[in-house]
Scaffold this active site. Structure first.
Site, mmCIF file in Angstrom:
data_model
loop_
_atom_site.group_PDB
_atom_site.id
_atom_site.type_symbol
_atom_site.label_atom_id
_atom_site.label_comp_id
_atom_site.label_asym_id
_atom_site.label_seq_id
_atom_site.Cartn_x
_atom_site.Cartn_y
_atom_site.Cartn_z
ATOM 1 N N ASN A 165 31.214 35.348 39.229
ATOM 2 C CA ASN A 165 31.115 35.889 37.856
ATOM 3 C C ASN A 165 32.513 36.023 37.258
ATOM 4 O OD1 ASN A 165 31.649 37.901 39.759
ATOM 5 N ND2 ASN A 165 30.442 39.485 38.745
ATOM 6 N N GLY A 198 36.974 43.731 31.938
ATOM 7 C CA GLY A 198 37.282 42.436 32.542
ATOM 8 C C GLY A 198 38.097 41.561 31.620
ATOM 9 N N ASP A 199 38.579 40.430 32.163
ATOM 10 C CA ASP A 199 39.349 39.435 31.416
ATOM 11 C C ASP A 199 40.654 39.982 30.835
ATOM 12 O OD1 ASP A 199 37.265 37.689 31.945
ATOM 13 O OD2 ASP A 199 36.248 38.148 30.063
ATOM 14 N N GLN A 212 36.539 41.653 37.562
ATOM 15 C CA GLN A 212 35.898 42.428 36.494
ATOM 16 C C GLN A 212 36.842 43.559 36.041
ATOM 17 O OE1 GLN A 212 33.543 41.701 39.453
ATOM 18 N NE2 GLN A 212 33.512 39.823 38.296
ATOM 19 N N GLY A 224 36.409 34.921 36.288
ATOM 20 C CA GLY A 224 37.152 33.717 35.904
ATOM 21 C C GLY A 224 38.577 34.162 35.686
ATOM 22 N N HIS A 225 39.465 33.812 36.602
ATOM 23 C CA HIS A 225 40.859 34.252 36.516
ATOM 24 C C HIS A 225 41.740 33.058 36.153
ATOM 25 C CE1 HIS A 225 39.968 37.966 39.266
ATOM 26 N NE2 HIS A 225 39.241 37.934 38.163
ATOM 27 N N LYS A 230 44.157 39.456 34.810
ATOM 28 C CA LYS A 230 44.474 39.738 36.223
ATOM 29 C C LYS A 230 45.031 38.505 36.934
ATOM 30 C CE LYS A 230 40.158 40.979 36.631
ATOM 31 N NZ LYS A 230 39.728 41.071 35.242
#
Ligand code: GDP
Ligand code: IMO
Ligand code: MG
Length: 429
Positions: free
Chosen positions: A38, A12-13, A224, A40-41, A16
Site C-alpha cells: 500500500n 502518509g506520503d 503510511q 509508495g516511497h 519518507k
C-alpha cells in the site's frame, strides 16, 4: 548501539522515501517495520525517479543492509517486480536485501477479500489501495496467516490451500465475482513464491539484536502516517497496522529502551488520499493549486491526493504519540506564490474552542481555527542553506518550532536527494 526511527506524522506520503535515502549514509542498516505494498516511497537522484513499495528506501546505497521486518506484509508478486527492477539498476539484492521469515504473506484471496469488502461498503468505503492489507493483518491477528518462513516448509502448499478455502468461503458471502481472476492471480503468485525462496530470508529479530551488540547503526523506516495508525488514526479510515513509533518495536523486535532519535516527517501543508475526515481540506483553487504544483497524485494508485493547510493540533498529537525528537519539513517549495498562508492552530468543536483532535471528527462538527502567516514568492528549489531563504519562509519554520516545541532538523525544497537542507546535525555518534 541504538535505533533511530523515521516515520510520517500526517496521512502518509510526507516524503519518507526521499529522506530515508538521504539519511542512509549515516546507517549500517535500514529496516522497514510495517505496512506493505500500500506504500509508495519515491526517491529521486541522478535525474531518475524510483518508487519503492515494500523494499526499504536505503536499497540504492551499497554500504547498508536493508531489512524487510516481521511487521511488514509482503505480496510476492509485487515484491518480485520490485526486485527485478532493482536488478536492472545493478543492486546486489541477494547481498543487501534481507527478508524476515516472520513477515506475513498477502495471498491473491486477501486482495479479492479487500476488493469485495470495499465494494460492499459502498459510499462508506475506506478508499483502500486494494492491495490486500486489511485482510492480511486480520489473518495475522486472527492466527490464520501464512508467513515468509512457511515457504521453506514441505507443508506450505497444503497450508496455502487450507487458507485459500477459508477465504473462498468468506468470499461467497459477498456479491462479488472472482473465479476467473483467481486462477491467473494464483499462478503468478506461485511463480513469485519460488522467486522469493531464492532471496535471503533471515530471522530478522536476531539479526537486529546482533547488529546492535556489534555497535551497528540502524534506521527504522515507517510506512503510511500517524493519522492512518489503526489505534490513533481517524478510525475506521485508517490502515491496519501500527504506523506509530511503537510499531518499530513490534515490527522489528526492538525494545523501546533501544530507540534514540525519532524523526517525524511532515509536509508544510497536508494531503490525504482515500476517504475520511480532513479538517483543513481546501476544496477550491488553492487546494487545486497545491495539488498541481506538488504533483499530489498517489505513488501507488495514481489517485489525486486531497490537499489542505497545515494542521498543528494534529501534528502535535502525532509528535506526542511518537516521542518525536526531530522534525523534518517537506515541500515548502510548493507553497511559494501564496500571498498569505493559513495554519490551523485550534478547532471549534460543537461550538467550543479546543486545541486537540477530539474523538469524533465528523464533518460539520469540527471547524479549523486559522492563524494567517505571510507567504513568500521566491522559488525555493535551488536553495542550499536557510541563510538565503526568504524571511517569510524562515518565520514559517520558526512558527512550527515554537508551536510544537520540537526543532526542525531538515528542510526539503524539492524531490531530488540534493534538494535537502540540514539545519541541525543528523549524523550519528
Ligand atoms: P512517502 O510515501 O512518504 O515516501 O512519499 P511519496 O513518495 O508517496 O510522496 C512524496 C512526493 O513528493 C514524491 O513524489 C516525492 O518525489 C515528492 N517530494 C519529496 N520531497 C519533496 C519536496 O521537498 N518538494 C517537492 N516539490 N516534492 C517533494
Ligand atoms: P505511504 O507509505 C498514503 C491509505 C489509503 C486508504 C487507507 C487504507 O506511501 O505514505 P490500505 O490499502 O492500507 O487498506 O488503505 O490508507 N494509505 C495511504 N495513504 N500513503 C500511504 O503509504 C498509504 N497507505 C495506505 O489511501 O485511505
Ligand atoms: Mg507514498
Amino acid at each position: 548501539m541504538s535505533v533511530d526511527v523515521l516515520l510520517g506524522l500526517q496521512w502518509g506520503d510526507e516524503g519518507k522515501g526521499k529522506i530515508v535515502d538521504v539519511l542512509t549514509q549515516n546507517y549500517d542498516i535500514i529496516a522497514r517495520f510495517q505496512g506493505g505494498p500500500n506504500a509508495g516511497h519515491t526517491l529521486e537522484f541522478d535525474g531518475e525517479k524510483h518508487v519503492l513499495h515494500t523494499i526499504p528506501s536505503g536499497i540504492f546505497h551499497k554500504t547498508s543492509a536493508n531489512v524487510v521486518g516481521n511487521g511488514v506484509v509482503i505480496d510476492p508478486v509485487i515484491f518480485k517486480k520490485e526486485v527485478e527492477n532493482l536488478l536492472t539498476h545493478k543492486v546486489d539484492v541477494k547481498q543487501s536485501l534481507l527478508i524476515s521469515r516472520k513477515a506475513h504473506l498477502i495471498l491473491p484471496t486477501h486482495r479479492l477479500l479487500d476488493a469485495a469488502s470495499e465494494k460492499a461498503k459502498g459510499k462508506d468505503k475506506i478508499g483502500s489501495t486494494l492491495k490486500g492489507i486489511g485482510p492480511t493483518y486480520m489473518d495475522k491477528t486472527g492466527r490464520n496467516g501464512l508467513r515468509v518462513g512457511d515457504i521453506e516448509l514441505e507443508s506450505f502448499y497444503e497450508r496455502y490451500q487450507m487458507l485459500r478455502k477459508k477465504h473462498e468461503q468468506l468470499l461467497s458471502h459477498y456479491d462479488f465475482a472472482y473465479q476467473q481472476d483467481l486462477q491467473t492471480m494464483e499462478s503468478e503468485w506461485m511463480e513469485a513464491i519460488a522467486y522469493l525462496k531464492e532471496l535471503t530470508l533471515i530471522d530478522s529479530e536476531h539479526f537486529i539484536h546482533e547488529a546492535l551488540r556489534a555497535q551497528k547503526t540502524i534506521l527504522a523506516e515507517g510506512a503510511q502516517g500517524s493519522l492512518l495508525d489503526v489505534d490513533f488514526g481517524s478510525y475506521p479510515f485508517v490502515t491496519s497496522s501500527t504506523t506509530t513509533c511503537a510499531g518499530s518495536c513490534t515490527g522489528l523486535g526492538v525494545a523501546p529502551t533501544k530507540i534514540k532519535r525519532v524523526f517525524g516527517i511532515f509536509k508544510a501543508y497536508c494531503t490525504r488520499v482515500g476517504s475520511g475526515p480532513f479538517p483543513t481540506e481546501i476544496d477550491d483553487e488553492y487546494g487545486r493549486g497545491m495539488q498541481d504544483k506538488g504533483h499530489e497524485y498517489g505513488s501507488t494508485t495514481g489517485r489525486p491526493r486531497r490537499c489542505g493547510w497545515l494542521d498543528l493540533p494534529a501534528l502535535k498529537y502525532a509528535i506526542e504519540i511518537n516521542g518525536v525528537t526531530d522534525l523534518i519539513m517537506m515541500k515548502g517549495d510548493v507553497l511559494s506564490g501564496f500571498d498569505q498562508l493559513k495554519v490551523c492552530t485550534g478547532y471549534t468543536y460543537r461550538g467550543t474552542q479546543i486545541d486537540h483532535l477530539p474523538y469524533s471528527t465528523e464533518e460539520g462538527e469540527l471547524q479549523p481555527v486559522y492563524t494567517e502567516l505571510e507567504g513568500w514568492q521566491e522559488d525555493l528549489t535551488l536553495l542550499n542553506s536557510l541563510e538565503n531563504a526568504p524571511d517569510a519562509f524562515k518565520k514559517y519554520i520558526q512558527f512550527v518550532e515554537e508551536e510544537t516545541g520540537v526543532p526542525v532538523s531538515i528542510v526539503s525544497v524539492g524531490p531530488d536527494r540534493a534538494q535537502t537542507i540540514e539545519l541541525r546535525s543528523v549524523t550519528r555518534g
